[in-house]
Design a protein around this motif. Sequence first.
Motif, short mmCIF file in Angstrom:
data_model
loop_
_atom_site.label_atom_id
_atom_site.label_comp_id
_atom_site.label_asym_id
_atom_site.label_seq_id
_atom_site.Cartn_x
_atom_site.Cartn_y
_atom_site.Cartn_z
N ALA A 290 0.83 -1.21 0.00
CA ALA A 290 0.00 0.00 0.00
C ALA A 290 0.86 1.25 0.00
O ALA A 290 0.53 2.24 -0.67
CB ALA A 290 -0.93 -0.01 1.22
N LEU A 291 1.95 1.23 0.73
CA LEU A 291 2.87 2.37 0.76
C LEU A 291 3.43 2.64 -0.63
O LEU A 291 3.48 3.79 -1.09
CB LEU A 291 4.01 2.10 1.74
N ALA A 292 3.87 1.59 -1.31
CA ALA A 292 4.43 1.76 -2.65
C ALA A 292 3.39 2.37 -3.59
O ALA A 292 3.71 3.23 -4.42
CB ALA A 292 4.91 0.42 -3.19
N GLY A 293 2.14 1.95 -3.45
CA GLY A 293 1.07 2.52 -4.27
C GLY A 293 0.88 4.00 -3.99
O GLY A 293 0.70 4.81 -4.91
N ALA A 294 0.93 4.38 -2.70
CA ALA A 294 0.78 5.79 -2.34
C ALA A 294 1.92 6.63 -2.89
O ALA A 294 1.72 7.74 -3.40
CB ALA A 294 0.71 5.92 -0.82
N LEU A 295 3.13 6.10 -2.81
CA LEU A 295 4.29 6.82 -3.33
C LEU A 295 4.20 6.99 -4.84
O LEU A 295 4.52 8.05 -5.39
CB LEU A 295 5.58 6.09 -2.95
N PHE A 296 3.75 5.93 -5.53
CA PHE A 296 3.68 6.05 -6.98
C PHE A 296 2.60 7.03 -7.41
O PHE A 296 2.76 7.76 -8.39
CB PHE A 296 3.44 4.69 -7.63
N LEU A 297 1.49 7.09 -6.68
CA LEU A 297 0.48 8.11 -6.96
C LEU A 297 1.09 9.51 -6.81
O LEU A 297 0.77 10.42 -7.59
CB LEU A 297 -0.72 7.95 -6.03
N GLY A 298 1.96 9.66 -5.83
CA GLY A 298 2.65 10.94 -5.67
C GLY A 298 3.54 11.25 -6.86
O GLY A 298 3.64 12.41 -7.30
N VAL A 299 4.21 10.23 -7.41
CA VAL A 299 5.06 10.42 -8.58
C VAL A 299 4.23 10.83 -9.80
O VAL A 299 4.61 11.71 -10.56
CB VAL A 299 5.87 9.14 -8.87
N VAL A 300 3.09 10.17 -9.98
CA VAL A 300 2.18 10.55 -11.07
C VAL A 300 1.74 12.00 -10.90
O VAL A 300 1.66 12.77 -11.88
CB VAL A 300 0.96 9.61 -11.12
N GLY A 301 1.51 12.41 -9.66
CA GLY A 301 1.17 13.80 -9.40
C GLY A 301 2.28 14.74 -9.84
O GLY A 301 2.02 15.80 -10.44
N ALA A 302 3.52 14.37 -9.58
CA ALA A 302 4.65 15.19 -10.02
C ALA A 302 4.73 15.27 -11.53
O ALA A 302 5.02 16.32 -12.11
CB ALA A 302 5.95 14.62 -9.45
N PHE A 303 4.49 14.15 -12.20
CA PHE A 303 4.51 14.10 -13.66
C PHE A 303 3.51 15.09 -14.25
O PHE A 303 3.78 15.76 -15.26
CB PHE A 303 4.18 12.67 -14.11
N VAL A 304 2.36 15.23 -13.61
CA VAL A 304 1.31 16.12 -14.10
C VAL A 304 1.57 17.57 -13.68
O VAL A 304 1.41 18.51 -14.48
CB VAL A 304 -0.07 15.66 -13.59
N ILE A 305 1.98 17.76 -12.44
CA ILE A 305 2.03 19.09 -11.85
C ILE A 305 3.31 19.86 -12.17
O ILE A 305 3.27 21.05 -12.50
CB ILE A 305 1.85 18.99 -10.32
N ALA A 306 4.47 19.20 -12.09
CA ALA A 306 5.75 19.91 -12.21
C ALA A 306 5.86 20.74 -13.48
O ALA A 306 6.23 21.93 -13.42
CB ALA A 306 6.91 18.93 -12.09
#
Length: 479
Positions: A290-306
């Motif tokens: 579950a932690l890995a999933g949460a972290l990857f969602l954060g990475v997807v957020g960076a891909f979109v937001i940065a």
Amino acid sequence: MSAVQEAGNLPPVRRLGQPTMLAYGAGAVAYGVKDFGFSTFLLFFFNQVMGLPASQVGLAILCALMLDAFIDPMIGTLSDRTRSRWGRRHPWMYASAIPIAVGWLLLWNPPALGQGAMLVWVFALSVIVRSAVSAYEVPSQALSPELSADYDERTRIMAYRYLFGWAGGMAMLVASYAYFLAPYPGQETGLLNRESYVGFSIAGAVAMAVAILVSALGTHHEIAHLPKPVIAQQSIAGHFRELGETVRNRAFLILMGAGICFYSAQGISFSLSNYLYTYVWGMKGGDFVALAGALFLGVVGAFVIAPRVARRVGKPVAAMAFMAGAAILIGSPYALRLLGAFPDPSSPAMLPLLFTIFGVNATCSVSSTILGASMMADVVEHSEVDTGRRSEGVFFAGGFFVQKCTTGIGIFASGFILSGIGFPEGAKPGTIPAATIDLLTIIFILLYLMLGMGAAYLYRRFPFGKAEHDARIGLATNG
């Protein structure tokens, strides 16, 4: 006409096609797998599984890192000066796949050795793996400013690269916790089972080799469009003189300083992560998935937001804000725990809240690294105006060397911290004194906050933005 245009080495100012972006990004899976393996499991494996003192494992890995100070710039320079029908970068990329896979397999499957010989094994195999990764990663990263000279497109290129890099690392992390290092029946953790690391090493070796070959083949058609600067023959002394002129670039030195701060903080965080997750938060098998999933969602957020935030406020300001946010977020649950204001591990609210904070932290930290890498690509033309040379390989070799501080300085510092507070080898969850856990937590918070804020300050000091870059390559600015 700009000075860069006069040199005749300007890459096309263009938006890349999706197949090229996907192929280029896919190669970062190799670094993601290697980086998460080194940062998250290497110290833990040789300390808790193989029984070596944490400080000595950290020292062996730090000594391997010291060799990288010579290997990475050498590869970057040789890559810049390579001439072949496959261009400057692709021969290195193709040649690295098999050495990386073989070195990775050997690292995680040591023979029966005494303590001294086992430390030599850690050192030697770390050097082999690091060198092979450098032979791919430095030329591959050097492709990014060559693929497009467009200021915002470079951020998009780096967003794809970091998305795939984190995806590779997260996929390997999930596979490790859920399958390869899953606990046997009756166990709370499978991280201490030596035989489980065999499948872990095979999967990592295959993933890295395949990712490299897919990326090299998928970008092969771009070779004809890449800059082909003329390289004059010169003496060894002349070569070192040019290298010195190149790396004295102010913008490059600022990014190197920011990278040293951030990646050292990240290295400490990654190498202590299994200790913090297991002994502070009491996480078990399924929690890690579950932690890995949460972290990857954060990475997807960076891909979109940065890329969007950078277009609005500029790369230096955006990188500073994201980095400061990351530094505050990563320490907040630990600080709140010490103050008695965070849910207890027995509370059903603890993990969802913790994973939410870690996910947002991932968005901030990955966004800052995407923008730092994009700024490094822009340094190429900034330096070319002054020196008349394109030195993509040298600049990204410096940046890559700093990234590897995550597993060198970070692991060394973590090993030193664990030994200094008397953290025992082979410890079972629930058996560590609360004072030891609290001390580990306090040291972690203070180190990460100090280094993270240092990185934020340096990102803000980066000396130019879009207007200056566009003027440098001869484009009309649009504000």
